[in-house]
Design an enzyme around this catalytic site. Structure first.
Site, PDB file in Angstrom:
ATOM      1  N   ASP A 176       9.173   2.933  -0.754  1.00  0.00           N
ATOM      2  CA  ASP A 176       8.121   3.395   0.291  1.00  0.00           C
ATOM      3  C   ASP A 176       8.650   3.152   1.699  1.00  0.00           C
ATOM      4  OD1 ASP A 176       4.658   3.394   0.252  1.00  0.00           O
ATOM      5  OD2 ASP A 176       6.068   4.220   1.941  1.00  0.00           O
TER       6      ASP A 176
ATOM      7  N   TYR B 293       0.877  -1.365   0.018  1.00  0.00           N
ATOM      8  CA  TYR B 293       0.141   0.099   0.060  1.00  0.00           C
ATOM      9  C   TYR B 293       0.843   1.279   0.136  1.00  0.00           C
ATOM     10  CZ  TYR B 293      -3.618   3.337   1.449  1.00  0.00           C
ATOM     11  OH  TYR B 293      -4.557   4.323   1.790  1.00  0.00           O
TER      12      TYR B 293
ATOM     13  N   LYS C  93       4.945   9.483   8.449  1.00  0.00           N
ATOM     14  CA  LYS C  93       4.555   8.885   9.778  1.00  0.00           C
ATOM     15  C   LYS C  93       5.738   9.429  10.884  1.00  0.00           C
ATOM     16  CE  LYS C  93       2.365   4.911   7.882  1.00  0.00           C
ATOM     17  NZ  LYS C  93       0.723   5.146   8.397  1.00  0.00           N
TER      18      LYS C  93
HETATM   19  N1  HOZ Z   1      -2.934   3.776   5.989  1.00  0.00           N
HETATM   20  C1  HOZ Z   1      -3.353   3.719   7.297  1.00  0.00           C
HETATM   21  C2  HOZ Z   1      -3.251   2.307   7.601  1.00  0.00           C
HETATM   22  N2  HOZ Z   1      -2.018   1.474   7.112  1.00  0.00           N
HETATM   23  C3  HOZ Z   1      -4.720   3.958   7.310  1.00  0.00           C
HETATM   24  C4  HOZ Z   1      -5.447   3.933   8.865  1.00  0.00           C
HETATM   25  C5  HOZ Z   1      -6.843   4.291   8.947  1.00  0.00           C
HETATM   26  O1  HOZ Z   1      -7.493   4.126   7.862  1.00  0.00           O
HETATM   27  O2  HOZ Z   1      -7.318   4.519   9.957  1.00  0.00           O
END
Ligand code: HOZ
Length: 419
Positions: free
Chosen positions: A223, A128, A251
């Site tokens: 990433d 992702y 992050k």
């Molecule tokens: N990208 C985040 C999890 N890998 C999103 C978390 C969320 O949707 O609260």
């Protein structure tokens, strides 16, 4: 608010029930609006290496606050954070700050396409890279969690420019390059996958991607939004010794405030406006409060911090595996861990790619999640995420989590105490 949330995974949609609303966080604990306390392994999905409301970060933001919240003009803080990023990531000769990981990967892909004159993007099933259109193809995290096959709204013509290989399978990458010679702009990869759950790169996998990219004239994009400053101060590039052409961060970089970044070779970044024609902009990019938080975070990341994270994560993994053996389900739960991120998959394992991850028993996960929550431990409400250990997690927190995990395993598999 769709789902009552600002981002889908936190809605509990894949595990059922209603999410609690956080009132405050302190150290390893979050407290909800009803006063319930949880040992937290979501940790905002990765940014909080030191846990919630870490003193030095709060102080840095407090010091910045009286000077204003945003200017739309360059500041010293951006330069100071950029110096820290390029020191930690030598492959990032130049860096551009944005406001999210999605913005970082979206911009980096545009740069890769602009620099190579090629249109195709190669990613890996289960990885992702945020929700930019080009990446919502067989994506992990919430896309996988919610079982969304792609995403309505992404034109087929655009989705068709994204090729998907199998993580830890270099032959699948070679096949795509053979089928699309001189058309692939970039190989985008989570160097440690964490959005299909945690999956480590197999020995030689990252090195193989580097060699293929070099041979084929494609760029290699790491990433490191999750792994950056997490698995090592210099991320997976430091841990595995493979240098990317482009790197995306987020992050931890913002210490919990909205910050993303992309960067890489100077010759590539020289193509980014205003130096070059590849356009990318952001009103809140380089936000002074976020820069202050990020600088305080990175200045706190000493070797001792990584030793402490590793010790706590090793103990958590050991305890969780011992609990599974005690309950008699060690052949139905497998834990993948890299440094201070880990995922228990409810399957026999090994889990080496997204197909393996998808063999996880999601009903068992659902029961485990709720039983763990009832036991005072909060993990991501989704199998295809990670548990994040912080320096705020004490041995007592780890022991309490292991105990709650044992009870939750019994609930997950319908076993009574002692059964
Ligand atoms: N990208 C985040 C999890 N890998 C999103 C978390 C969320 O949707 O609260």
């Amino acid at each position: 608010m769709p789902g009552g949330v600002s981002s889908p995974v936190r809605s509990f949609a894949s595990v059922g029930g209603t999410p609690f609303f956080v009132k405050k966080g302190r150290g390893a604990t979050v407290i909800d609006a009803d006063g319930n306390r949880y040992v937290d392994f979501v940790m905002s999905y990765g940014p909080l290496v030191f846990g919630h409301a870490h003193g030095p970060i709060l102080s840095a933001v407090r010091r910045a606050l009286p000077r204003g919240t945003s200017y739309g003009a360059p500041t010293r803080g951006e330069v100071e954070l950029a110096e820290r990023v390029t020191k930690a990531f030598p492959s990032m000769e130049k860096v551009r700050f944005v406001s999210s990981g999605t913005e970082a990967t979206m911009s980096a892909v545009r740069l890769a396409r602009g620099a190579t004159g090629r249109d195709l993007v190669l990613k890996f099933a289960g990885c992702y890279h945020g929700h930019a259109d080009s990446f919502l193809v067989l994506a992990g995290s919430g896309v996988a969690t919610l079982g969304i096959p792609g995403s309505p709204g992404v034109p087929a013509s655009l989705a068709g420019l994204t090729l998907t290989a199998r993580y830890n399978d270099l032959a699948s990458v070679e096949a795509l390059f053979a089928a699309h010679p001189k058309r692939i702009a970039v190989i985008a990869v989570e160097p440690v996958a964490a959005n299909m759950g945690v999956v480590a790169p197999a020995p030689g996998f990252l090195e193989g991607l580097r060699a293929i990219a070099n041979r084929e004239g494609a760029l290699l994009l790491f990433d490191e939004v999750i792994t950056g400053f997490r698995v090592a101060k210099g991320g997976a590039q430091e841990l595995y010794g493979v240098r990317a052409d482009l790197t995306c961060l987020g992050k931890i970089l913002g210490g919990g405030l909205p910050v993303g970044a992309y960067g890489g070779r100077s010759d590539l970044m020289a193509r980014i406006a205003p130096d070059g024609p590849v356009y990318q902009a952001g009103t809140l990019s380089g936000n002074p409060l976020a820069m202050a938080a990020g600088k305080a975070m990175l200045d706190s990341l000493t070797p001792a911090v990584y030793a402490k994270l590793e010790k706590a994560a090793v103990e958590l993994e050991r305890g969780m595996n011992a609990a599974a053996r005690k309950v008699g389900v060690e052949d139905r739960v497998v834990i993948n861990r890299v440094g201070s991120i880990l995922t228990p998959f409810f399957t026999a394992g090994p889990v080496l790619n997204f197909d393996d991850a998808k063999t996880s028993d999601l009903e068992a996960f659902r029961k485990w999640f709720h039983a763990l929550l009832a036991g005072g431990v909060f993990v991501a409400p989704a199998q295809f995420e990670a548990m994040f250990v912080s320096t705020a997690h004490t041995p007592r927190d780890i022991a309490a989590t292991v105990k709650a995990h044992e009870t939750a395993l019994r609930a997950a598999f319908g076993l009574t105490a002692g059964g």
